[in-house]
Design a protein around this motif. Structure first.
Motif, PDB file in Angstrom:
ATOM      1  N   ALA A 134      37.081  95.174  90.185  1.00  0.00           N
ATOM      2  CA  ALA A 134      36.876  96.318  89.295  1.00  0.00           C
ATOM      3  C   ALA A 134      37.568  96.103  87.954  1.00  0.00           C
ATOM      4  O   ALA A 134      37.007  96.415  86.888  1.00  0.00           O
ATOM      5  N   LEU A 135      38.804  95.570  87.987  1.00  0.00           N
ATOM      6  CA  LEU A 135      39.522  95.321  86.741  1.00  0.00           C
ATOM      7  C   LEU A 135      38.817  94.252  85.911  1.00  0.00           C
ATOM      8  O   LEU A 135      38.712  94.369  84.672  1.00  0.00           O
ATOM      9  N   LEU A 136      38.316  93.219  86.590  1.00  0.00           N
ATOM     10  CA  LEU A 136      37.583  92.172  85.880  1.00  0.00           C
ATOM     11  C   LEU A 136      36.305  92.723  85.261  1.00  0.00           C
ATOM     12  O   LEU A 136      35.961  92.396  84.111  1.00  0.00           O
ATOM     13  N   ALA A 137      35.607  93.581  85.994  1.00  0.00           N
ATOM     14  CA  ALA A 137      34.372  94.170  85.482  1.00  0.00           C
ATOM     15  C   ALA A 137      34.652  95.084  84.287  1.00  0.00           C
ATOM     16  O   ALA A 137      33.865  95.134  83.331  1.00  0.00           O
ATOM     17  N   TYR A 142      32.251  96.086  80.867  1.00  0.00           N
ATOM     18  CA  TYR A 142      32.291  97.426  80.285  1.00  0.00           C
ATOM     19  C   TYR A 142      33.108  97.481  78.989  1.00  0.00           C
ATOM     20  O   TYR A 142      33.265  98.566  78.415  1.00  0.00           O
ATOM     21  N   ASN A 143      33.660  96.339  78.585  1.00  0.00           N
ATOM     22  CA  ASN A 143      34.404  96.242  77.320  1.00  0.00           C
ATOM     23  C   ASN A 143      35.520  97.285  77.212  1.00  0.00           C
ATOM     24  O   ASN A 143      35.719  97.897  76.161  1.00  0.00           O
ATOM     25  N   GLN A 144      36.222  97.478  78.301  1.00  0.00           N
ATOM     26  CA  GLN A 144      37.332  98.426  78.316  1.00  0.00           C
ATOM     27  C   GLN A 144      38.691  97.734  78.173  1.00  0.00           C
ATOM     28  O   GLN A 144      39.724  98.367  78.372  1.00  0.00           O
ATOM     29  N   GLY A 145      38.665  96.447  77.802  1.00  0.00           N
ATOM     30  CA  GLY A 145      39.908  95.707  77.657  1.00  0.00           C
ATOM     31  C   GLY A 145      40.856  96.314  76.641  1.00  0.00           C
ATOM     32  O   GLY A 145      42.050  96.507  76.924  1.00  0.00           O
ATOM     33  N   GLU A 147      41.131  99.366  75.610  1.00  0.00           N
ATOM     34  CA  GLU A 147      41.672 100.627  76.121  1.00  0.00           C
ATOM     35  C   GLU A 147      42.742 100.385  77.183  1.00  0.00           C
ATOM     36  O   GLU A 147      43.788 101.049  77.183  1.00  0.00           O
ATOM     37  N   ILE A 148      42.492  99.412  78.063  1.00  0.00           N
ATOM     38  CA  ILE A 148      43.483  99.084  79.094  1.00  0.00           C
ATOM     39  C   ILE A 148      44.759  98.550  78.455  1.00  0.00           C
ATOM     40  O   ILE A 148      45.874  98.929  78.835  1.00  0.00           O
ATOM     41  N   ASP A 149      44.612  97.680  77.452  1.00  0.00           N
ATOM     42  CA  ASP A 149      45.781  97.112  76.769  1.00  0.00           C
ATOM     43  C   ASP A 149      46.567  98.195  76.038  1.00  0.00           C
ATOM     44  O   ASP A 149      47.800  98.173  76.011  1.00  0.00           O
ATOM     45  N   SER A 150      45.846  99.151  75.437  1.00  0.00           N
ATOM     46  CA  SER A 150      46.521 100.235  74.720  1.00  0.00           C
ATOM     47  C   SER A 150      47.332 101.103  75.679  1.00  0.00           C
ATOM     48  O   SER A 150      48.477 101.482  75.369  1.00  0.00           O
ATOM     49  N   GLN A 151      46.770 101.412  76.835  1.00  0.00           N
ATOM     50  CA  GLN A 151      47.496 102.203  77.820  1.00  0.00           C
ATOM     51  C   GLN A 151      48.725 101.463  78.340  1.00  0.00           C
ATOM     52  O   GLN A 151      49.787 102.061  78.545  1.00  0.00           O
ATOM     53  N   PHE A 152      48.581 100.153  78.522  1.00  0.00           N
ATOM     54  CA  PHE A 152      49.734  99.377  78.994  1.00  0.00           C
ATOM     55  C   PHE A 152      50.814  99.312  77.916  1.00  0.00           C
ATOM     56  O   PHE A 152      52.008  99.348  78.232  1.00  0.00           O
ATOM     57  N   LYS A 153      50.414  99.235  76.652  1.00  0.00           N
ATOM     58  CA  LYS A 153      51.391  99.207  75.556  1.00  0.00           C
ATOM     59  C   LYS A 153      52.187 100.514  75.527  1.00  0.00           C
ATOM     60  O   LYS A 153      53.411 100.507  75.314  1.00  0.00           O
ATOM     61  N   LEU A 154      51.517 101.627  75.725  1.00  0.00           N
ATOM     62  CA  LEU A 154      52.217 102.913  75.771  1.00  0.00           C
ATOM     63  C   LEU A 154      53.205 102.951  76.931  1.00  0.00           C
ATOM     64  O   LEU A 154      54.317 103.493  76.807  1.00  0.00           O
ATOM     65  N   PHE A 155      52.813 102.371  78.050  1.00  0.00           N
ATOM     66  CA  PHE A 155      53.718 102.315  79.199  1.00  0.00           C
ATOM     67  C   PHE A 155      54.957 101.480  78.880  1.00  0.00           C
ATOM     68  O   PHE A 155      56.085 101.875  79.201  1.00  0.00           O
ATOM     69  N   MET A 187      57.022  91.412  78.947  1.00  0.00           N
ATOM     70  CA  MET A 187      56.097  92.426  79.430  1.00  0.00           C
ATOM     71  C   MET A 187      54.959  92.677  78.445  1.00  0.00           C
ATOM     72  O   MET A 187      53.831  92.997  78.857  1.00  0.00           O
ATOM     73  N   ARG A 188      55.221  92.519  77.160  1.00  0.00           N
ATOM     74  CA  ARG A 188      54.186  92.748  76.156  1.00  0.00           C
ATOM     75  C   ARG A 188      53.198  91.581  76.067  1.00  0.00           C
ATOM     76  O   ARG A 188      52.141  91.719  75.445  1.00  0.00           O
ATOM     77  N   SER A 189      53.537  90.463  76.671  1.00  0.00           N
ATOM     78  CA  SER A 189      52.653  89.304  76.625  1.00  0.00           C
ATOM     79  C   SER A 189      51.533  89.452  77.648  1.00  0.00           C
ATOM     80  O   SER A 189      51.631  90.250  78.591  1.00  0.00           O
ATOM     81  N   PRO A 190      50.426  88.699  77.493  1.00  0.00           N
ATOM     82  CA  PRO A 190      49.352  88.752  78.493  1.00  0.00           C
ATOM     83  C   PRO A 190      49.828  88.355  79.891  1.00  0.00           C
ATOM     84  O   PRO A 190      49.368  88.927  80.886  1.00  0.00           O
ATOM     85  N   GLU A 191      50.749  87.393  79.952  1.00  0.00           N
ATOM     86  CA  GLU A 191      51.277  86.996  81.251  1.00  0.00           C
ATOM     87  C   GLU A 191      52.046  88.126  81.907  1.00  0.00           C
ATOM     88  O   GLU A 191      51.972  88.344  83.126  1.00  0.00           O
ATOM     89  N   GLY A 192      52.843  88.851  81.075  1.00  0.00           N
ATOM     90  CA  GLY A 192      53.603  89.974  81.611  1.00  0.00           C
ATOM     91  C   GLY A 192      52.710  91.091  82.107  1.00  0.00           C
ATOM     92  O   GLY A 192      52.967  91.700  83.149  1.00  0.00           O
ATOM     93  N   GLN A 193      51.638  91.366  81.361  1.00  0.00           N
ATOM     94  CA  GLN A 193      50.713  92.402  81.785  1.00  0.00           C
ATOM     95  C   GLN A 193      50.015  92.011  83.090  1.00  0.00           C
ATOM     96  O   GLN A 193      49.856  92.830  83.996  1.00  0.00           O
ATOM     97  N   ALA A 194      49.604  90.748  83.194  1.00  0.00           N
ATOM     98  CA  ALA A 194      48.976  90.270  84.428  1.00  0.00           C
ATOM     99  C   ALA A 194      49.964  90.316  85.594  1.00  0.00           C
ATOM    100  O   ALA A 194      49.603  90.700  86.717  1.00  0.00           O
ATOM    101  N   GLY A 195      51.220  89.945  85.320  1.00  0.00           N
ATOM    102  CA  GLY A 195      52.236  90.005  86.374  1.00  0.00           C
ATOM    103  C   GLY A 195      52.497  91.425  86.833  1.00  0.00           C
ATOM    104  O   GLY A 195      52.709  91.678  88.031  1.00  0.00           O
TER     105      GLY A 195
END
Length: 230
Positions: A134-137, A142-145, A147-155, A187-195
């Motif tokens: 689902a996350l990959l899709a 669905y081009n929601q990347g 939006e997902i990155d923005s929500q993670f940045k706020l976190f 945590m702000r890096s792509p690796e941190g978000q994936a982790g």
């Protein structure tokens, strides 16, 4: 003539080959003077030991029940935390169906835990797989990347706001503060978000395993009471 169990001394039906209280198989002796074959009572598929599990049946039931449970417990499920409640119900249901199919005299709590654990493993695998797909899709189709990155940045911003002052208060050493800032940068890096996503899925799977074992114990207890009433 009244017959008592060899282990718990509970009264036993003369037509039964096991104790309905503790499940111990009972030996039958022939008192006839003329030797002849002794009639044998049919044994249940579950075996002599109440802690024994017929895994062929248990695995089949657990796998089938894990499909809807995995969907309900995944990150895309609309049930949220209620999916964990469904996991406990599903594991108990697996034990109940297993008892109905195998028809053992009773099963121990340990057997219920093992059946529940297997159910939890299957469910955790399905939940992990569905959540990952689902996350990959969401990112690729669905081009929601963004939006997902923005929500993670706020976190991460909210986490940094509370984490860095806590580190300074606990240990004023500048080196510790530097380490904490490096952790925030990771945590702000792509690796941190994936982790972080992987950590969340791992915690979810661990919770499913624990809850499924609890559900297995409950299912074993309820099945034992139902057999006694019957």
């Amino acid at each position: 003539m009244e017959v008592n169990c060899q282990r718990c001394q509970a009264p036993i039906d003369p037509e039964s080959s096991y104790c309905s209280a503790c499940g111990l198989p009972q030996l039958t002796y022939s008192t006839e003077e003329t030797p002849g074959p002794v009639s044998q009572q049919p044994w249940h598929e579950g075996g002599d030991d109440a802690g024994e599990v017929v895994w062929r049946t248990a695995l089949r039931v657990a796998f089938l029940m894990a499909i809807p449970a995995g969907i309900a417990c995944s990150t895309v499920s609309p049930f949220g935390l209620y999916g964990l409640l469904w996991m406990a119900i599903s594991a108990g249901w697996v034990v109940a169906i297993y008892v109905r199919r195998v028809q053992p005299p009773w099963i121990t709590a340990g057997a219920g835990i093992r059946i529940g654990l297997v159910s939890g493993i299957f469910t955790a695998w399905f939940a992990f797989f569905i959540s990952s797909i689902a996350l990959l899709a969401q990112r690729l189709f669905y081009n929601q990347g963004p939006e997902i990155d923005s929500q993670f940045k706020l976190f991460v911003d909210a986490f940094q706001k509370n984490y860095l002052p806590m580190v300074q208060q606990m240990n004023p050493d500048p080196a510790k503060l530097t380490e904490a800032q490096g952790f925030i940068a990771w945590m702000r890096s792509p690796e941190g978000q994936a982790g972080f996503v992987l950590l969340n899925l791992t915690v979810l799977c661990a919770a499913l395993l624990l809850i499924s074992m609890i559900g297995g114990v409950i299912g074993a207890r309820l099945s034992a009471r139902a057999r006694k009433r019957a």
